[in-house]
Design an enzyme around this catalytic site. Structure first.
Site, PDB file in Angstrom:
ATOM      1  N   TYR A  37       1.095  -0.923   0.085  1.00  0.00           N
ATOM      2  CA  TYR A  37       0.029   0.206   0.002  1.00  0.00           C
ATOM      3  C   TYR A  37       0.868   1.413   0.000  1.00  0.00           C
ATOM      4  CZ  TYR A  37      -5.179  -0.426   0.513  1.00  0.00           C
ATOM      5  OH  TYR A  37      -6.449  -0.191  -0.053  1.00  0.00           O
ATOM      6  N   GLU A  39      -0.349   4.685  -0.457  1.00  0.00           N
ATOM      7  CA  GLU A  39      -1.299   5.686  -0.786  1.00  0.00           C
ATOM      8  C   GLU A  39      -0.826   7.175  -0.679  1.00  0.00           C
ATOM      9  OE1 GLU A  39      -5.560   4.322   0.360  1.00  0.00           O
ATOM     10  OE2 GLU A  39      -4.205   4.949   2.015  1.00  0.00           O
ATOM     11  N   ASP A 193      -6.279  13.964 -24.803  1.00  0.00           N
ATOM     12  CA  ASP A 193      -6.508  12.313 -24.856  1.00  0.00           C
ATOM     13  C   ASP A 193      -5.394  11.696 -25.862  1.00  0.00           C
ATOM     14  OD1 ASP A 193      -7.138   9.992 -24.524  1.00  0.00           O
ATOM     15  OD2 ASP A 193      -8.954  10.120 -23.777  1.00  0.00           O
ATOM     16  N   THR A 219      -3.673   6.053 -22.333  1.00  0.00           N
ATOM     17  CA  THR A 219      -3.168   4.902 -21.826  1.00  0.00           C
ATOM     18  C   THR A 219      -2.255   5.158 -22.312  1.00  0.00           C
ATOM     19  OG1 THR A 219      -3.966   4.384 -23.812  1.00  0.00           O
ATOM     20  CG2 THR A 219      -5.769   3.906 -22.587  1.00  0.00           C
ATOM     21  N   LYS A 222      -1.717   1.534 -24.830  1.00  0.00           N
ATOM     22  CA  LYS A 222      -2.270   1.192 -26.942  1.00  0.00           C
ATOM     23  C   LYS A 222      -0.284   1.064 -27.451  1.00  0.00           C
ATOM     24  CE  LYS A 222      -6.729   2.041 -25.929  1.00  0.00           C
ATOM     25  NZ  LYS A 222      -8.146   3.315 -25.670  1.00  0.00           N
ATOM     26  N   ARG A 228      -1.864  -1.960 -18.967  1.00  0.00           N
ATOM     27  CA  ARG A 228      -2.326  -1.238 -19.421  1.00  0.00           C
ATOM     28  C   ARG A 228      -3.108  -0.504 -18.033  1.00  0.00           C
ATOM     29  NH1 ARG A 228      -7.203  -2.830 -21.448  1.00  0.00           N
ATOM     30  NH2 ARG A 228      -5.777  -4.263 -22.779  1.00  0.00           N
TER      31      ARG A 228
HETATM   32  C1  LIG Z   1      -9.153   3.951 -24.875  1.00  0.00           C
HETATM   33  C2  LIG Z   1      -9.276   5.361 -24.871  1.00  0.00           C
HETATM   34  C3  LIG Z   1      -9.294   5.497 -23.358  1.00  0.00           C
HETATM   35  C4  LIG Z   1     -10.352   4.354 -22.129  1.00  0.00           C
HETATM   36  O1  LIG Z   1      -8.879   3.638 -22.161  1.00  0.00           O
HETATM   37  P1  LIG Z   1      -8.865   3.027 -20.317  1.00  0.00           P
HETATM   38  O2  LIG Z   1      -7.824   2.720 -19.872  1.00  0.00           O
HETATM   39  O3  LIG Z   1      -9.899   1.827 -21.308  1.00  0.00           O
HETATM   40  O4  LIG Z   1     -10.210   3.186 -19.269  1.00  0.00           O
HETATM   41  C5  LIG Z   1      -9.496   6.612 -23.565  1.00  0.00           C
HETATM   42  N1  LIG Z   1      -9.204   7.889 -23.900  1.00  0.00           N
HETATM   43  C6  LIG Z   1      -9.106   7.784 -25.297  1.00  0.00           C
HETATM   44  C7  LIG Z   1      -9.052   8.412 -27.067  1.00  0.00           C
HETATM   45  C8  LIG Z   1      -9.369   6.082 -25.806  1.00  0.00           C
HETATM   46  O5  LIG Z   1      -8.929   5.775 -27.553  1.00  0.00           O
END
Ligand SMILES: *Cc1c(COP(=O)(O)O)cnc(C)c1O
Length: 453
Positions: A37, A39, A193, A219, A222, A228
């Protein structure tokens, strides 16, 4: 677990948001770090015994900033979000009050649900639309490109506090300078994002959101090819004047105030203890991202996307925007009389994974007539342009099989699926697909011969 491993090894993975991590990342994820832990932040934890965990998280910060070539004086990072959806929500929570306004790309246009999606009938899907007010902008239905004129008009009407660029199914470059201009004009913080393209950004194989944005989320699993999870970058220190306009006009003060607000939103507002095994795995992935091998990987991802796009277009297939600038394509299947859903099902039966996606019709109406296809995962397995020519042939064969099945069994999902189960053509194509995929090594797997970093 063994069955899933076998599925991963034998299939062709074309889901644009997926990738395969290396053994070292898997080992860190499965390590003793999950026991602790911690935090709080390095140096300010709520529990004792975090001296080594602190070192790991600080190393992860350093590597995250280095991977994107960011100066630690003007950018900070939070590596604790469990996912990008929660990273995005942490940004809204830190910067907004309930009912404040955000604006992002509409989900049917290729935006992500977490940017405030609600359905045309008003059902609020995203937490961001439940707790804040959102209005989306869209792509031009005829071109498939973002309609910047309409976006500006809507933004000037709606006055969002956060304007979001970035999406999940957009095959083209983002005009960050244009977004900045619009954000300044309506007094919004500009957030990107970059979940899908963060690997391309790190490898400098697409334009960088960091030049123009105040906050960048992503993320980590990807194209970036890490574990993840989510990550948040924010500007800090003295506000800069850039490109003739101020980077942030929403606050009178001279200093950015994102750091404390965002860190507090991640913990304690929205999360508990960070997943230290994940943070260590991310630090490993980020070290790889800074190498020339990784840059070569991303270059190959793009070359493969180009090869796949031109192979399909040579065979008279229609792609949204007529091609791609990045790692994914959107294939409009209406020329085959198919829906994305039935094609996805046929591909799945042939051991090819991809996903359906909405496509804009001529009249501007949305129909689920396409699929999204990405090259990051198969490129990690070692596929080159010639292999994507083969993959294009497989895909076209699957489209023809789907058309025939539809003619024989009709469009109703139940009948179609029954026909699919007994199709000899599908069994034959699946054999070809499995033979093809089995030639390629699988990173992190005992079954593969992949030469790992
Ligand atoms: C895949 C994706 C997310 C979500 O990601 P998670 O880790 O699955 O929550 C958020 N924004 C965009 C643009 C994405 O392509």
């Amino acid at each position: 677990m063994e069955k899933e491993k076998c599925r991963q090894v034998k299939g062709i993975e074309l889901v644009a948001s997926e990738n395969y991590v290396c053994r070292a990342v898997l080992d860190a994820l499965g390590s003793h770090l999950t026991n602790k832990y911690s935090e709080g932040m390095p140096g300010a934890r709520y529990y004792g015994g975090n001296q080594y965990i602190d070192q790991i998280e600080r190393l992860c910060w350093e590597r995250a900033l280095a991977a994107f070539n960011l100066d630690p004086e003007s950018w900070g990072v939070n590596v604790q979000p469990y996912s990008c959806t929660s990273a995005n929500f942490a940004v809204y929570t830190g910067l907004l009050l309930p009912s404040d306004r955000i604006m992002g790309l509409d989900s049917p246009s290729g935006g992500h649900v977490s940017h405030g999606f609600y359905t045309p009938s008003g059902k609020k899907i995203s937490g961001a639309s439940i707790f804040f007010e959102s209005l989306s902008y869209k792509v031009n239905p005829h071109t498939g490109y973002i309609d910047y004129e309409k976006l500006e008009e809507r933004a000037m009407d709606f006055h969002p506090k956060i304007l979001i660029c970035g999406g999940s199914s957009y095959p083209r470059e983002w005009d960050y300078a244009r977004f900045r201009q619009i954000a300044d004009k309506c007094g919004a913080v500009l957030m990107c994002d970059m979940a899908h393209i963060s690997g391309l950004v790190a490898a400098k194989e697409c334009s960088s959101p960091f030049e123009y944005c105040d906050i960048v989320t992503s993320t980590t699993h990807k194209s970036l090819r890490g574990p993840r999870g989510g990550i948040i970058f924010f500007r800090k220190g003295k506000k800069m004047r850039k490109h003739g306009f101020s980077v942030c006009q929403t606050d009178e003060s001279e200093q950015y105030d994102f750091e404390d607000r965002i860190n507090f939103a991640v913990f304690p507002s929205l999360q508990g203890g960070p997943h230290n095994n994940h943070i260590a795995a991310l630090a490993i992935a980020l070290k790889q991202v800074a190498t020339s091998e990784y840059k070569a990987y991303i270059q190959q991802v793009k070359k493969n996307a180009q090869a796949l796009a031109s192979a399909l277009m040579r065979r008279k297939c229609r792609l949204v925007t007529g091609g791609t600038d990045n790692h994914l394509i959107l294939w409009d299947l209406r020329t085959f009389g198919l829906t994305g859903k039935s094609f996805e099902k046929v591909c799945e039966a042939c051991h090819i994974s991809l996903n359906k996606t909405p496509i804009f019709g001529e009249n501007g109406a949305i129909c689920p007539g396409g699929v999204r296809i990405g090259t990051p995962a198969m490129t990690t397995r070692g596929c080159l342009e010639g292999d994507f020519e083969t993959i294009a042939e497989f895909l076209l064969r699957a489209a023809h099989i789907a058309s025939t099945l539809q003619k024989e069994h009709g469009k109703y999902q139940k009948e179609f699926l029954k026909g699919l189960q007994h199709s000899r053509d599908i069994a034959e194509l699946r054999n070809h697909v499995e033979t093809f995929s089995s030639q390629f090594a699988m990173p992190g797997s005992d079954l593969g011969l992949f030469n790992e970093l």
